[in-house]
Every structure is written in structure tokens, then in C-alpha cells.
Design a protein around this motif. Structure first.
Motif, PDB file in Angstrom:
ATOM      1  N   SER A  31      -0.079   9.765   9.241  1.00  0.00           N
ATOM      2  CA  SER A  31       1.261  10.141   8.917  1.00  0.00           C
ATOM      3  C   SER A  31       1.444   9.029   7.807  1.00  0.00           C
ATOM      4  CB  SER A  31       2.281   9.219   9.932  1.00  0.00           C
ATOM      5  OG  SER A  31       2.194   8.116  10.086  1.00  0.00           O
ATOM      6  N   LEU A  32       0.966   8.188   7.281  1.00  0.00           N
ATOM      7  CA  LEU A  32       0.851   7.306   6.473  1.00  0.00           C
ATOM      8  C   LEU A  32       0.464   7.867   5.097  1.00  0.00           C
ATOM      9  CD1 LEU A  32       0.164   3.643   8.060  1.00  0.00           C
ATOM     10  CD2 LEU A  32       2.106   4.161   6.850  1.00  0.00           C
ATOM     11  N   GLU A  33      -0.856   8.393   5.385  1.00  0.00           N
ATOM     12  CA  GLU A  33      -1.257   9.223   4.139  1.00  0.00           C
ATOM     13  C   GLU A  33      -0.505  10.471   3.902  1.00  0.00           C
ATOM     14  OE1 GLU A  33      -3.730   9.245   0.694  1.00  0.00           O
ATOM     15  OE2 GLU A  33      -3.759   7.445   2.337  1.00  0.00           O
ATOM     16  N   ASP A  86      -6.606  16.562  -0.811  1.00  0.00           N
ATOM     17  CA  ASP A  86      -8.241  16.582  -1.100  1.00  0.00           C
ATOM     18  C   ASP A  86      -8.624  16.079  -2.474  1.00  0.00           C
ATOM     19  OD1 ASP A  86      -8.691  17.923   1.366  1.00  0.00           O
ATOM     20  OD2 ASP A  86      -8.530  19.879   0.478  1.00  0.00           O
ATOM     21  N   SER A  87      -7.478  15.788  -3.253  1.00  0.00           N
ATOM     22  CA  SER A  87      -7.894  15.454  -4.682  1.00  0.00           C
ATOM     23  C   SER A  87      -8.153  13.934  -4.770  1.00  0.00           C
ATOM     24  CB  SER A  87      -6.500  15.862  -5.768  1.00  0.00           C
ATOM     25  OG  SER A  87      -5.597  14.782  -5.211  1.00  0.00           O
ATOM     26  N   GLY A  88      -8.713  13.325  -3.541  1.00  0.00           N
ATOM     27  CA  GLY A  88      -9.130  12.033  -3.512  1.00  0.00           C
ATOM     28  C   GLY A  88      -8.145  10.998  -3.339  1.00  0.00           C
ATOM     29  N   GLY A  89      -8.347   9.955  -3.561  1.00  0.00           N
ATOM     30  CA  GLY A  89      -7.419   8.588  -3.116  1.00  0.00           C
ATOM     31  C   GLY A  89      -8.053   7.500  -2.710  1.00  0.00           C
ATOM     32  N   LYS A  90      -7.593   6.312  -2.562  1.00  0.00           N
ATOM     33  CA  LYS A  90      -8.276   5.322  -2.111  1.00  0.00           C
ATOM     34  C   LYS A  90      -7.793   5.184  -0.477  1.00  0.00           C
ATOM     35  CE  LYS A  90      -6.332   2.845  -5.433  1.00  0.00           C
ATOM     36  NZ  LYS A  90      -6.238   3.653  -6.436  1.00  0.00           N
ATOM     37  N   ARG A  91      -6.938   5.855  -0.103  1.00  0.00           N
ATOM     38  CA  ARG A  91      -6.312   5.764   1.283  1.00  0.00           C
ATOM     39  C   ARG A  91      -5.955   4.287   1.779  1.00  0.00           C
ATOM     40  NH1 ARG A  91      -5.923  11.079   0.321  1.00  0.00           N
ATOM     41  NH2 ARG A  91      -7.913  12.204   0.585  1.00  0.00           N
ATOM     42  N   LEU A  92      -5.514   3.452   0.782  1.00  0.00           N
ATOM     43  CA  LEU A  92      -5.440   2.261   1.003  1.00  0.00           C
ATOM     44  C   LEU A  92      -4.521   1.615   2.399  1.00  0.00           C
ATOM     45  CD1 LEU A  92      -4.651   0.518  -2.212  1.00  0.00           C
ATOM     46  CD2 LEU A  92      -6.711   0.230  -0.886  1.00  0.00           C
ATOM     47  N   ARG A  93      -3.270   2.485   2.357  1.00  0.00           N
ATOM     48  CA  ARG A  93      -2.409   2.446   3.560  1.00  0.00           C
ATOM     49  C   ARG A  93      -2.999   2.818   4.742  1.00  0.00           C
ATOM     50  NH1 ARG A  93      -1.292   3.374  -1.258  1.00  0.00           N
ATOM     51  NH2 ARG A  93       0.550   2.693  -2.636  1.00  0.00           N
ATOM     52  N   PRO A  94      -3.209   3.866   5.020  1.00  0.00           N
ATOM     53  CA  PRO A  94      -3.892   3.818   6.541  1.00  0.00           C
ATOM     54  C   PRO A  94      -4.895   3.168   6.733  1.00  0.00           C
ATOM     55  CG  PRO A  94      -4.569   5.773   5.157  1.00  0.00           C
ATOM     56  CD  PRO A  94      -3.439   5.050   4.311  1.00  0.00           C
ATOM     57  N   ILE A  95      -5.930   2.749   5.685  1.00  0.00           N
ATOM     58  CA  ILE A  95      -6.952   1.628   6.077  1.00  0.00           C
ATOM     59  C   ILE A  95      -6.370   0.296   6.326  1.00  0.00           C
ATOM     60  CG2 ILE A  95      -8.697   0.292   4.835  1.00  0.00           C
ATOM     61  CD1 ILE A  95      -9.571   2.904   3.203  1.00  0.00           C
ATOM     62  N   MET A  96      -5.532   0.035   5.695  1.00  0.00           N
ATOM     63  CA  MET A  96      -4.767  -1.403   6.269  1.00  0.00           C
ATOM     64  C   MET A  96      -4.301  -1.276   7.383  1.00  0.00           C
ATOM     65  SD  MET A  96      -2.650  -1.918   2.764  1.00  0.00           S
ATOM     66  CE  MET A  96      -1.662  -3.421   3.104  1.00  0.00           C
ATOM     67  N   THR A  97      -3.733   0.049   7.744  1.00  0.00           N
ATOM     68  CA  THR A  97      -3.202   0.121   9.302  1.00  0.00           C
ATOM     69  C   THR A  97      -4.108   0.122  10.154  1.00  0.00           C
ATOM     70  OG1 THR A  97      -1.282   1.386   8.383  1.00  0.00           O
ATOM     71  CG2 THR A  97      -1.831   1.595  10.547  1.00  0.00           C
ATOM     72  N   TRP A  98      -5.379   0.723   9.830  1.00  0.00           N
ATOM     73  CA  TRP A  98      -6.402   0.485  10.660  1.00  0.00           C
ATOM     74  C   TRP A  98      -6.931  -0.819  10.919  1.00  0.00           C
ATOM     75  CZ3 TRP A  98     -11.430  -1.063  11.142  1.00  0.00           C
ATOM     76  CH2 TRP A  98     -12.241  -0.775  11.947  1.00  0.00           C
ATOM     77  N   PHE A  99      -7.261  -1.401  10.050  1.00  0.00           N
ATOM     78  CA  PHE A  99      -7.621  -2.830   9.931  1.00  0.00           C
ATOM     79  C   PHE A  99      -6.577  -3.653  10.771  1.00  0.00           C
ATOM     80  CE2 PHE A  99     -10.420  -2.678   6.544  1.00  0.00           C
ATOM     81  CZ  PHE A  99     -11.611  -3.420   6.708  1.00  0.00           C
ATOM     82  N   MET A 100      -5.424  -3.372  10.572  1.00  0.00           N
ATOM     83  CA  MET A 100      -4.335  -4.356  11.221  1.00  0.00           C
ATOM     84  C   MET A 100      -4.252  -3.867  12.649  1.00  0.00           C
ATOM     85  SD  MET A 100      -2.552  -6.714   9.933  1.00  0.00           S
ATOM     86  CE  MET A 100      -1.218  -7.870  10.724  1.00  0.00           C
ATOM     87  N   GLY A 101      -4.327  -2.352  12.977  1.00  0.00           N
ATOM     88  CA  GLY A 101      -4.148  -2.163  14.428  1.00  0.00           C
ATOM     89  C   GLY A 101      -5.511  -2.347  15.383  1.00  0.00           C
ATOM     90  N   VAL A 102      -6.797  -2.073  14.800  1.00  0.00           N
ATOM     91  CA  VAL A 102      -7.866  -1.848  15.468  1.00  0.00           C
ATOM     92  C   VAL A 102      -8.416  -3.420  15.647  1.00  0.00           C
ATOM     93  CG1 VAL A 102     -10.251  -1.215  15.633  1.00  0.00           C
ATOM     94  CG2 VAL A 102      -8.524   0.445  15.012  1.00  0.00           C
TER      95      VAL A 102
END
Length: 789
Positions: A570-572, A538-554
Motif C-alpha cells: 500500500s505504501l509503494e 515496474d520502472s524501478g525505484g528505491k522502495r524506501l518507504r515500504p523498506i522502512m516499514t519492513w524494518f520498523m515492523g519486522v
């Protein structure tokens, strides 16, 4: 004249105005006498032999012309296939020599130089190693940086990247940021061309690099006046009082040679104007200090600025402007803008350069005003064309600007360039091409109406021109192709970036909504492991890795979003676990993370360790729950994830062992790969595994991730030196305090930036051949190098 002034503004403008008046009077006399008609008719009859084919052949050629249906590379290939490429490039380069360098085309040296440039262009275009859009991408970050590496001017190019990024970021929405960027790059390229043409084989590598570095800074400094002076004053961003104050600041600077104090700027535009004042002040000082003849530079600049102001103050609703009032400022601003560019670079002028440039300017300006007349009319801008459109019925004394245009063409060909055949060819090519482009843009009916409205006194000559527009071919130009491609590329890039940014926000929110871990135990512990894990999540974060996975996957592989969410979580979880471990007293001993107390500070060390282990196992649990995908692919993914986790642990061990030690660049690259690159790799490769992508594609993604990860770590090291602690959410200078080896400590700030941009380019190049739309990876890289936190 005030002793503090470096120029007598009234005198220099009156002298320029007098010369422009003499030029205008001579053109008016030629129009009145109509003597130019016969000569130009004969010129066109001779010219059209190479551009108009009669009968069925002409019809076939026009039907076969594919220029509106092909992309850049396809069109170049078509020109080559038809045997037209060399002539196409020769007229394009020749036009640049006429317009921008003020050369005469009947010079043997000029012709040899043109042929050398054309040969080099053809060689590059035929290079099988070049990508399909290599010439279009020469104005991308990668293309520009690779060119900078060739000329050993990387540091200056990085400086330019930062400047262009800030200009685009600070331009108000009401102004056209894409065109501003295009103009800046075009002007910089033009100044570099000026400088390049003055260098010969006697210049060594260091001297050549120094000249190009100066050209880039000069081009930017001069080019900045277009968005920050011309475009700003033409727009409605500033109110009338602000425009007066701003104009007075510029006027005083040009007259005195000193930038006035900015003072306080009241109103909503205060921050914008402070930024613009700082940028223009820096640009002006650079230009000023570079000039050998400062007074000449100031005089040309003042004439340009004041003629623009005279034109800008005109009101389309006022019906009594004289022909002189309409055309004299056009002559002045169009000639002085090009004279400034030549004066600015401190090169020796060819004999007759100044005269040729003075007479040539209005030719280009009238062509540009014709092309833009509808937009100018919509904006209420007074040009000879918009004024004629509005008042031609009531003001029979008005000079027809289209008639003036062809008179200027006659004057250039026969009085300025002394009937030179090559010059005649290029000027006619450009004139007919401009009319053809107008017709293609606005349609046949509108073109007919405009031709009727601006019809020349001599009907036969008017008909001949229209016939050339309809029938002539081989009149297009490379610079126009590049202009169109640049604007299309920048527009596409902007749309992609906006979609990328918006999607990130949406996906980030979706991920945040799904991350919280619910307790599955009836036992309530005050400082539970799950609470600690959720606190970190909950302390924040850019969530870069799952966002990259979302772009790549979807977006890339078309996987179902809901089916993919366990992998995103799982990535986050894995990344957050790694941060908890990093912050422990036994490792980095950090007290804050993302602006909040670290987990071990908020709870205790034992709880933090357990929370990290818990999140790691939770990640594997999520991956194992992906029942909608092929079971073998899921198993392969889990095996891959376990291997990545082990390798990242090794990377962290290497990082800890390196604390306080002097590392080599190779060792830093390896640590960056393990610390960051592997995390990026997992984010891209995992969805590729689920989509059953081939190994070649996965290898390309791994290479991208490696270099993106290194670039990311270099940017982190730079932010630790140059960043804003408020934006970063942590203190800066920690690496220096802890005596840690970083890219900055090894290479210095400048060297680290060069290394970062080189890895940026390698990362881009590694995925260029993947036959999918991976534009988001480019925008992800742009985010990495431009981020401020």
C-alpha cells in the motif's frame, strides 16, 4: 644536490641516522652495564605504593575491578563512585601532553592546563543531559558535527565527512578500513589539540574557527599518509613492481617538493591508484603551502618515509640483520613521525621539545610493537620483537627488545625528564598497563611464555615487573578506552551497515515480486489503467518507504512479515501514485522518471490520472485486508493513512503554488515536510500503530521523519546542482531552469549542506531515547546524506 631538489635527501637522512646511532649506542651501553636496574627497582618500589595493596585488600580490589564487564559509561560511573575518576583523567591527559605535545610535566603552566582540561571533562561526564554513550559518539557524524557547530567550523567538518566517506569507500577489502578511519580521526584530533594548546583567550571566535579549520585539513592531509602510503605499501594490494613505482613517486615528491605526473597505471589497481594520487596530491599541496619552514618539513617527512621503507624491505627469513639495522629505523620513524606533526602546525616549540620528542619516540614504538608482535609475526613483518622471536636461540648477539624497552624508560625518566616524579608516574602507568592489556588479550599462559622468552638479564627485576602486572591497579588510560570504544563502535556500525544493505536488497526484491497488480476484469483495453499502473511500478525505484516499514515492523516491533506485506504494498502504491500526479503536464510536466518516459508520455494524460487514482484506492484496499492485526488498530491505521494522503495533497498544492516564486526557508521546510517527511512518517508510524506503540514513541518517530524528510529534500536540491545525471536518471539543473526556490538557491551550496547536517543531527537525537534497537534509522539517515541518486 640537484638544483631542482628542495632538500639533500642523503645528507638529512645520514644526519638523522648518525643521531639515532648515538642514541642507540648510549642505550646499549646502559644495557651492558646494567646500572639502570637498581635505579628502576627503587623507582618501582616507590611507584607501587599507590598501585599495589597487600594481602586480602589487594585480592578484593582485583575481584571488584569490573572494567572488562562494563560499557563506557558504566565504567566512567564506576570510576567516579570509587573516587578514581580524577586521577584516571589526570594521568590520561598528562600522557597526551608528554607524548603528543612534547611538554614537560614539571611546568606550572602545563599542570594548570591539565587541571583545566580534567575539570572540563569531569563536568561534561557528570552532565545529566549527556546521553550514556555521548563520549563514544563524539566520533560519530552527529557528535563531530555538533562539535563543529560549537566551534563554527561546520563547512570544514562537512568537507571532512565527504573525504572520510570516500576513503572508506575506496579502500580495498584487503586493508582495514575501520582502523584507517580511526587513525585519521585520531590524527585530526591530535592536530586540533596541538592548535588548541597554542591558542589563548586573546583569540576571537573568527580567529579560533580559522585555526580549527586549518587543523582539520592539516590533520586529514597528514593522516591520509597512513592508509594511503604506510598501510598500502604494507599490504598485498600492490604487486612488487607497483610498490617500487609508487615509492619512487613519493620519494620524488618529498625531495623536489613537487608532485610528479601520474602517467598511466596499468593493471587492476589503476582506478585505485589514480584516486590515491589525486587525494595525496591535494593533501601534499595543502601541507606544502601551509609550512613556514618547508625544508624542515620535507626533511622530517623524508626521514620518516625512508626509515619506513628500510624497515619494510626487511625479510624475516634473513637471519643476519645486525642490532643496529633492527633498532635504528625504529628510532628514526618513531621520532620523525611526531616531529612532523609539530613542524606541520607552525607553532613555536618549547625549549628542548625536539630532543624530548626524538628520545621519546622509541618508547611508544616498542610498546606498540610488543602489543602487535603476533600479528606482525603472522604477516612476516620484521620488528625487534618478531626477529627476536625467530632467532633468539641461534643469535645470542641479538638485543632483547624488552630489555631495550626498560632501558629507554630509565633513560627517559632520569636523563630526559630529569627524574621528574609526575613523569615517572605516567611512564610506569603506561608501561604496566600495556603489559596488562597484552595479558588480558592473550591469556595468562601465553603471557608467561612471552615473559620467559623475553626475560631480562636481572631475574629479580623481571620478577618485580611481572608482580606489578599481576597486582597493580589504577594504570589504565582514557585514550585506550576511547580507542577500544571507537573500534568496537566502528565494527558494530560496519556490521549493521552490511546487514542493512543486504536486507534492503532482499526486502526490495520481495516487495518488487509482490507489487504487480493482476487484472480482475475480462475487458481487455489496449491502454488500460492497470497496465499504466504496473508500468509505473515496474520502472524501478528505491522502495524506501515500504523498506522502512519492513524494518520498523519486522525488526523493531517483531510483526509477522507475511502479515505486513499488504501494508508494504500500500505504501509503494501511494508513493507511485504521487509520482504519477507529480509528473503530469498540469504539475511538474516531467518527461522522464527513473530514466524512463513518464506514464502520461507512455500512455496519455487521462490514463495517467486514472492510474494514480487507481493506485491510491488500491492502497486502501490492501490496508483493509490486514485481518491478522487488531481491528481497532487497522481502523486507526486507515484513518491515519487517509489523513496523511490529504496532507500530502496539500503539500503538493503548496509546491505547485511556489513554482517560480521566492520562498523563505520556513516555507521550504514546510513544503519538504509535506512532500517527503509525511511519507517517511507514515512508513514508520503505521507499523507502530499496528504494534500499539505508545504516543510518546510515535511523537519521536514523527519528529525523526520531519527532519529526515527535510534532509532528504535538501540532498535532492544539492544533487540537482552537483549530481551526475547518468546516476540520477534525469537532467540536473532543472530547478534553476524553472526558476524554482530550493535550499540551494536560498542558502547556497555550503549553507544547504550545513542545513542538511543540522536536520540529520536533530533526526538522530529525536529517536535516541526510544528504548528499542533503531540502528537502521541511523543507517537510513546516512544513506540520505551520502546518496548520489
Amino acid at each position: 644536490m640537484n638544483d631542482l631538489n628542495v632538500i639533500d635527501a642523503n645528507r638529512c637522512y645520514m644526519e638523522a641516522e648518525k643521531k639515532a646511532m648515538q642514541y642507540y649506542s648510549s642505550l646499549q651501553a646502559q644495557i651492558d652495564e646494567q646500572l639502570y636496574i637498581q635505579t628502576l627497582t627503587e623507582d618501582i618500589q616507590s611507584w607501587k605504593k599507590n598501585h599495589v595493596h597487600s594481602g586480602v585488600l589487594s585480592l578484593i580490589k582485583r575481584k571488584q575491578d569490573p572494567r572488562n564487564k562494563l560499557n563506557y559509561k558504566q565504567y566512567i560511573n564506576w570510576l567516579e563512585h570509587k573516587g578514581k575518576l580524577r586521577n584516571y583523567l589526570e594521568r590520561s591527559v598528562s600522557y597526551i601532553f608528554l607524548r603528543d605535545l612534547g611538554r614537560t610535566l614539571n611546568s606550572i603552566d602545563t599542570q594548570q592546563r591539565i587541571q583545566t582540561i580534567v575539570n572540563n571533562l569531569i563536568k561534561q561526564m557528570k552532565n545529566p543531559n549527556e546521553r550514556n554513550d555521548e563520549f563514544v559518539e563524539m566520533f560519530s557524524y552527529k557528535g563531530m558535527y555538533r562539535k563543529a557547530q560549537e566551534e563554527k567550523v561546520e563547512a570544514t567538518m562537512i568537507w571532512l565527512f565527504d573525504k572520510l566517506h570516500l576513503v572508506t569507500k575506496n579502500l580495498p577489502e584487503e586493508m582495514d578500513a575501520l582502523n584507517a578511519r580511526r587513525k585519521l580521526i585520531k590524527i585530526i584530533a591530535g592536530v586540533m589539540m596541538h592548535v588548541n594548546e597554542e591558542m589563548n583567550d586573546s583569540y576571537n571566535e573568527q580567529e579560533r574557527a580559522k585555526k580549527f579549520e586549518e587543523a582539520i585539513r592539516l590533520g586529514y592531509s597528514y593522516g591520509l599518509t597512513y592508509p594511503f602510503i604506510d598501510d598500502l605499501l604494507d599490504s598485498n594490494v600492490l604487486d612488487s613492481d607497483e610498490k617500487v613505482r609508487y615509492s619512487n613517486l613519493i620519494r620524488e615528491t618529498l625531495i623536489t617538493g613537487e608532485v610528479p605526473d601520474f602517467g598511466v597505471w596499468h593493471g587492476k589497481n589503476g582506478a585505485l591508484m589514480e584516486y590515491i594520487h589525486d587525494e595525496l596530491s591535494e593533501a601534499f599541496l595543502y601541507l606544502k603551502n601551509y609550512q613556514k619552514e618547508q625544508s624542515k618539513f620535507y626533511e622530517q617527512s623524508f626521514v620518516f618515509f625512508h626509515s619506513q621503507e628500510v624497515d619494510r624491505s626487511k625479510d624475516l627469513s634473513y637471519s643476519q640483520y645486525t642490532n643496529e639495522e633492527l633498532f635504528i629505523p625504529v628510532i628514526l620513524k618513531s621520532s620523525s613521525s611526531r616531529l612532523i606533526a609539530r613542524t606541520m602546525v607552525n607553532v613555536d616549540e618549547d625549549e628542548g621539545f625536539e630532543e624530548r620528542t626524538f628520545y621519546y619516540g622509541i618508547y611508544n614504538q616498542l610498546a606498540d610493537d610488543f602489543a602487535d608482535m603476533f600479528q606482525d609475526e603472522k604477516d612476516g613483518v620484521v620488528t625487534p620483537y618478531t626477529y627476536f622471536l625467530k632467532y633468539h636461540r641461534t643469535r645470542k648477539d641479538l638485543m632483547n627488545p624488552f630489555e631495550m624497552y626498560w632501558t629507554v624508560i630509565f633513560n627517559l625518566i632520569h636523563n630526559v625528564y630529569h627524574s621528574d616524579e609526575k613523569t615517572r608516574e605516567i611512564i610506569f602507568d603506561r608501561a604496566i598497563n600495556g603489559l596488562k592489556r597484552f595479558k588480558e588479550k592473550h591469556g595468562n599462559e601465553t603471557f608467561k611464555k612471552i615473559m620467559n622468552l623475553f626475560s631480562l638479564r636481572n631475574g629479580k627485576f623481571q620478577k618485580l615487573i611481572e608482580q606489578m602486572v599481576n597486582k597493580a591497579d589504577d594504570v589504565d588510560f582514557y585514550d585506550k578506552l576511547l580507542r577500544d570504544q571507537m573500534l568496537a563502535s566502528f565494527k558494530k556500525e560496519k556490521e549493521e551497515h552490511e546487514e542493512f544493505s543486504q536486507t534492503i536488497k532482499e526486502v526490495q526484491q520481495k516487495i518488487n515480486d509482490h507489487l504487480k497488480i493482476d487484472s480482475d476484469s475480462d475487458i481487455i483495453v489496449k491502454e488500460s489503467v492497470i497496465d499504466a499502473a504496473n508500468y509505473s511500478l515496474d520502472s524501478g525505484g528505491k522502495r524506501l518507504r515500504p523498506i522502512m516499514t519492513w524494518f520498523m515492523g519486522v525488526k523493531v516491533y517483531g510483526l509477522n512479515e507475511s502479515n505486513l506485506f499488504p501494508l508494504l504494498k500500500s505504501l509503494e502504491y501511494m508513493h507511485t501514485a504521487s509520482l504519477i500526479f507529480d509528473d503530469l503536464p498540469s504539475q511538474d510536466n516531467a518527461s522522464t522518471r527513473r530514466g524512463h518516459p513518464t506514464v502520461h508520455q507512455m500512455y496519455n494524460v487521462a490514463t495517467a490520472e486514472l492510474a494514480g487514482l487507481f493506485l491510491t484506492q488500491k492502497a486502501f484496499e490492501e490496508q483493509a485486508s490486514m485481518e491478522h492485526f487488531d481491528s481497532k488498530s487497522v481502523l486507526k491505521l486507515i484513518k491515519y493513512a487517509a489523513k496523511m494522503t490529504a496532507e500530502m495533497c496539500q503539500g503538493q498544492a503548496m509546491d505547485l503554488a511556489s513554482k517560480g516564486k521566492s520562498l523563505s526557508l520556513e516555507e521550504l521546510n514546510t513544503i519538504s515536510l509535506y512532500k517527503t517527511g509525511l511519507g517517511f512518517e507514515a512508513s514508520l508510524v503505521m507499523p507502530a500503530i499496528l504494534a500499539q506503540a505508545n504516543e510518546e514513541e510515535i511523537t519521536s518517530l514523527k519528529k525523526f521523519s520531519k527532519h529526515a524528510g527535510i534532509a532528504f529534500q535538501i540532498k535532492d536540491d544539492l544533487l540537482d546542482v552537483e549530481g551526475d545525471s547518468t546516476l540520477l536518471g534525469k537532467r540536473i539543473g532543472i530547478d534553476v531552469l524553472n526558476n524554482n526556490s530550493t535550499f540551494v538557491s536560498i542558502l547556497g551550496i555550503e549553507g544547504a549542506k550545513k542545513e542538511m547536517w543540522n536536520h540529520y543531527c536533530i533526526a538522530i537525537e529525536s529517536v535516541e531515547k526510544i528504548p528499542r534497537n533503531i540502528s537502521f534509522l541511523k543507517h537510513f539517515l546516512n544513506y540520505i546524506v551520502h546518496r548520489n541518486k
